[in-house]
Design an enzyme around this catalytic site. Structure first.
Site, PDB file in Angstrom:
ATOM      1  N   SER A  19     -18.011  -3.111  -3.996  1.00  0.00           N
ATOM      2  CA  SER A  19     -17.087  -2.962  -5.121  1.00  0.00           C
ATOM      3  C   SER A  19     -16.785  -4.346  -5.664  1.00  0.00           C
ATOM      4  O   SER A  19     -16.841  -5.331  -4.911  1.00  0.00           O
ATOM      5  CB  SER A  19     -15.773  -2.324  -4.641  1.00  0.00           C
ATOM      6  OG  SER A  19     -14.786  -2.438  -5.648  1.00  0.00           O
ATOM      7  N   TYR A  43      -9.344  -1.624   1.956  1.00  0.00           N
ATOM      8  CA  TYR A  43     -10.569  -1.285   1.210  1.00  0.00           C
ATOM      9  C   TYR A  43     -11.319  -2.559   0.798  1.00  0.00           C
ATOM     10  O   TYR A  43     -12.532  -2.685   1.015  1.00  0.00           O
ATOM     11  CB  TYR A  43     -10.160  -0.451  -0.003  1.00  0.00           C
ATOM     12  CG  TYR A  43     -11.267  -0.069  -0.954  1.00  0.00           C
ATOM     13  CD1 TYR A  43     -12.241   0.858  -0.590  1.00  0.00           C
ATOM     14  CD2 TYR A  43     -11.333  -0.614  -2.241  1.00  0.00           C
ATOM     15  CE1 TYR A  43     -13.247   1.221  -1.472  1.00  0.00           C
ATOM     16  CE2 TYR A  43     -12.330  -0.245  -3.123  1.00  0.00           C
ATOM     17  CZ  TYR A  43     -13.283   0.664  -2.736  1.00  0.00           C
ATOM     18  OH  TYR A  43     -14.286   1.016  -3.613  1.00  0.00           O
TER      19      TYR A  43
HETATM   20  N1  LIG Z   1     -15.785   5.012  -8.721  1.00  0.00           N
HETATM   21  C1  LIG Z   1     -15.558   3.740  -8.867  1.00  0.00           C
HETATM   22  O1  LIG Z   1     -14.992   3.281  -9.873  1.00  0.00           O
HETATM   23  C2  LIG Z   1     -15.959   2.763  -7.793  1.00  0.00           C
HETATM   24  C3  LIG Z   1     -15.707   1.408  -7.972  1.00  0.00           C
HETATM   25  C4  LIG Z   1     -16.099   0.502  -6.996  1.00  0.00           C
HETATM   26  C5  LIG Z   1     -16.717   0.951  -5.848  1.00  0.00           C
HETATM   27  N2  LIG Z   1     -16.940   2.274  -5.671  1.00  0.00           N
HETATM   28  C6  LIG Z   1     -17.584   2.722  -4.432  1.00  0.00           C
HETATM   29  O2  LIG Z   1     -18.646   3.587  -4.745  1.00  0.00           O
HETATM   30  C7  LIG Z   1     -18.752   4.608  -3.763  1.00  0.00           C
HETATM   31  C8  LIG Z   1     -18.671   5.973  -4.428  1.00  0.00           C
HETATM   32  O3  LIG Z   1     -17.486   6.061  -5.186  1.00  0.00           O
HETATM   33  P1  LIG Z   1     -17.016   7.442  -5.837  1.00  0.00           P
HETATM   34  O4  LIG Z   1     -15.945   7.133  -6.805  1.00  0.00           O
HETATM   35  O5  LIG Z   1     -18.199   8.218  -6.246  1.00  0.00           O
HETATM   36  O6  LIG Z   1     -16.352   8.080  -4.528  1.00  0.00           O
HETATM   37  P2  LIG Z   1     -16.018   9.573  -4.197  1.00  0.00           P
HETATM   38  O7  LIG Z   1     -16.227  10.462  -5.367  1.00  0.00           O
HETATM   39  O8  LIG Z   1     -14.652   9.522  -3.582  1.00  0.00           O
HETATM   40  O9  LIG Z   1     -17.096   9.918  -3.114  1.00  0.00           O
HETATM   41  C9  LIG Z   1     -17.046   9.368  -1.852  1.00  0.00           C
HETATM   42  C10 LIG Z   1     -18.121  10.024  -1.024  1.00  0.00           C
HETATM   43  O10 LIG Z   1     -18.011   9.509   0.303  1.00  0.00           O
HETATM   44  C11 LIG Z   1     -18.024  10.586   1.198  1.00  0.00           C
HETATM   45  N3  LIG Z   1     -17.174  10.269   2.348  1.00  0.00           N
HETATM   46  C12 LIG Z   1     -15.925   9.734   2.335  1.00  0.00           C
HETATM   47  N4  LIG Z   1     -15.497   9.587   3.586  1.00  0.00           N
HETATM   48  C13 LIG Z   1     -16.482  10.027   4.404  1.00  0.00           C
HETATM   49  C14 LIG Z   1     -16.636  10.126   5.804  1.00  0.00           C
HETATM   50  N5  LIG Z   1     -15.654   9.739   6.644  1.00  0.00           N
HETATM   51  N6  LIG Z   1     -17.794  10.614   6.302  1.00  0.00           N
HETATM   52  C15 LIG Z   1     -18.759  11.032   5.477  1.00  0.00           C
HETATM   53  N7  LIG Z   1     -18.684  10.967   4.132  1.00  0.00           N
HETATM   54  C16 LIG Z   1     -17.546  10.467   3.611  1.00  0.00           C
HETATM   55  C17 LIG Z   1     -17.494  11.781   0.448  1.00  0.00           C
HETATM   56  O11 LIG Z   1     -18.090  12.901   1.022  1.00  0.00           O
HETATM   57  P3  LIG Z   1     -17.451  14.372   0.978  1.00  0.00           P
HETATM   58  O12 LIG Z   1     -18.207  15.049  -0.113  1.00  0.00           O
HETATM   59  O13 LIG Z   1     -17.724  14.907   2.324  1.00  0.00           O
HETATM   60  O14 LIG Z   1     -15.981  14.231   0.692  1.00  0.00           O
HETATM   61  C18 LIG Z   1     -17.980  11.515  -0.973  1.00  0.00           C
HETATM   62  O15 LIG Z   1     -19.238  12.088  -1.183  1.00  0.00           O
HETATM   63  C19 LIG Z   1     -17.651   4.336  -2.751  1.00  0.00           C
HETATM   64  O16 LIG Z   1     -18.134   3.558  -1.689  1.00  0.00           O
HETATM   65  C20 LIG Z   1     -16.652   3.531  -3.558  1.00  0.00           C
HETATM   66  O17 LIG Z   1     -15.860   2.704  -2.729  1.00  0.00           O
HETATM   67  C21 LIG Z   1     -16.572   3.200  -6.613  1.00  0.00           C
END
Ligand SMILES: NC(=O)c1ccc[n+]([C@@H]2O[C@H](COP(=O)([O-])OP(=O)(O)OC[C@H]3O[C@@H](n4cnc5c(N)ncnc54)[C@H](OP(=O)(O)O)[C@@H]3O)[C@@H](O)[C@H]2O)c1
Length: 258
Positions: A148, A161
């Site tokens: 991130s 985080y």
């Molecule tokens: N969206 C943004 O703006 C943004 C910005 C910077 C970085 N990121 C990073 O990009 C990645 C994806 O972001 P997102 O917004 O798409 O996140 P999200 O929609 O919250 O998805 C997170 C995913 O991680 C899985 N997960 C969470 N905890 C878990 C665990 N303990 N064991 C197995 N699976 C787990 C969830 O699976 P389930 O389906 O089982 O819940 C979900 O598929 C993350 O690493 C986030 O930190 C996102």
């Protein structure tokens, strides 16, 4: 010796490769999984809800794309090892699982801090360790850690985080140093502000509007805008890209004011 270089568009094709994208039943993981499948990879989706994963696998299959799913909580190392053990050989890992804790520094107690570090960082080490022997044997691998921009740019209420993501970013570089001569590359992919399902409430808040204004692009990213960067890092085109952090943030981290 220099590996033979294919030309465009073949250098972006992933045919014959199997890719595991963790956390891919929704959000950025799902977008990257679809993209890698469209680029020719057989994708292994991952999440904690088998029913949801089954629907997603069916969605890809209906589009003529090769997909299967693994289901485990990354905090459960025994389940992780068992699922990897039954999986086909994995050439590409996009480690995208990431949980957030939006409480203030003082409100996060020691156990909650340690748990988030375990899920967001230590689990990545455990997973890569399971995949490395096969990649070394096949002399080819792609390790892509989704970090991130907060790994380098601090924001309030993200202490555990941001710490985990900074660690993951350092781990990507450490792996680049160790595996560089083996045919395995290791990179980080750092998103900025993406309009995933998880962020919908925040987008509508004053804080979300602040992020939009602070971004030179003056908009939140569409989740699909992460896909090209993921395909690139996974592809033969990135054969000499190692230890890099590819930032996809509409210009946030390059600017002080926007
Ligand atoms: N969206 C943004 O703006 C943004 C910005 C910077 C970085 N990121 C990073 O990009 C990645 C994806 O972001 P997102 O917004 O798409 O996140 P999200 O929609 O919250 O998805 C997170 C995913 O991680 C899985 N997960 C969470 N905890 C878990 C665990 N303990 N064991 C197995 N699976 C787990 C969830 O699976 P389930 O389906 O089982 O819940 C979900 O598929 C993350 O690493 C986030 O930190 C996102």
């Amino acid at each position: 010796m220099t590996p033979p270089m294919s030309t465009f568009p073949d250098q972006f094709r992933l045919n014959g490769r199997t890719a595991l994208i963790t956390g891919s039943a929704r959000g950025l993981g799902w977008e990257m999984a679809k993209g890698l499948a469209e680029a020719g990879a057989r994708v292994l989706l991952h999440g904690r809800d088998p029913a949801r994963l089954k629907e997603r696998v069916a969605e890809l299959a209906a589009a003529g794309l090769a997909a299967d799913a693994l289901s485990f909580d990354v905090a459960d190392r025994a389940a992780m090892a068992a699922e990897i053990d039954r999986a086909p050989a994995i050439d590409i890992l996009i480690h995208n699982v990431g949980e957030r804790d939006r409480r203030s520094f003082s409100d996060i107690d020691h156990d909650a801090f340690a748990r988030l570090i375990d899920v967001d960082l230590v689990a990545a080490h455990a997973l890569v360790k399971l995949l490395i022997p096969g990649m070394l044997e096949r002399k080819w691998g792609r390790l892509i850690m989704v970090t991130s921009i907060v790994a380098d740019l601090a924001i309030p209420n993200a202490s555990s985080y941001a710490t985990a993501k900074a660690g993951l970013s350092a781990m990507a570089r450490a792996m680049a140093a160790e595996f560089g001569a083996t045919g395995i590359t290791s990179n980080a992919l750092a998103p900025g502000f993406f309009a995933t399902e998880t962020n919908q409430r925040m987008i509508a808040s004053p804080n979300g509007e602040h992020h939009r204004q602070r971004t030179p692009a003056k908009r939140w990213a569409n989740p699909s805008e992460i896909t090209g960067a993921a395909i690139f890092l996974a592809s033969p085109a990135a054969s000499y890209v190692n230890g890099h952090t590819l930032i996809v943030d509409g210009g946030v981290s390059a600017t002080y004011l926007a």
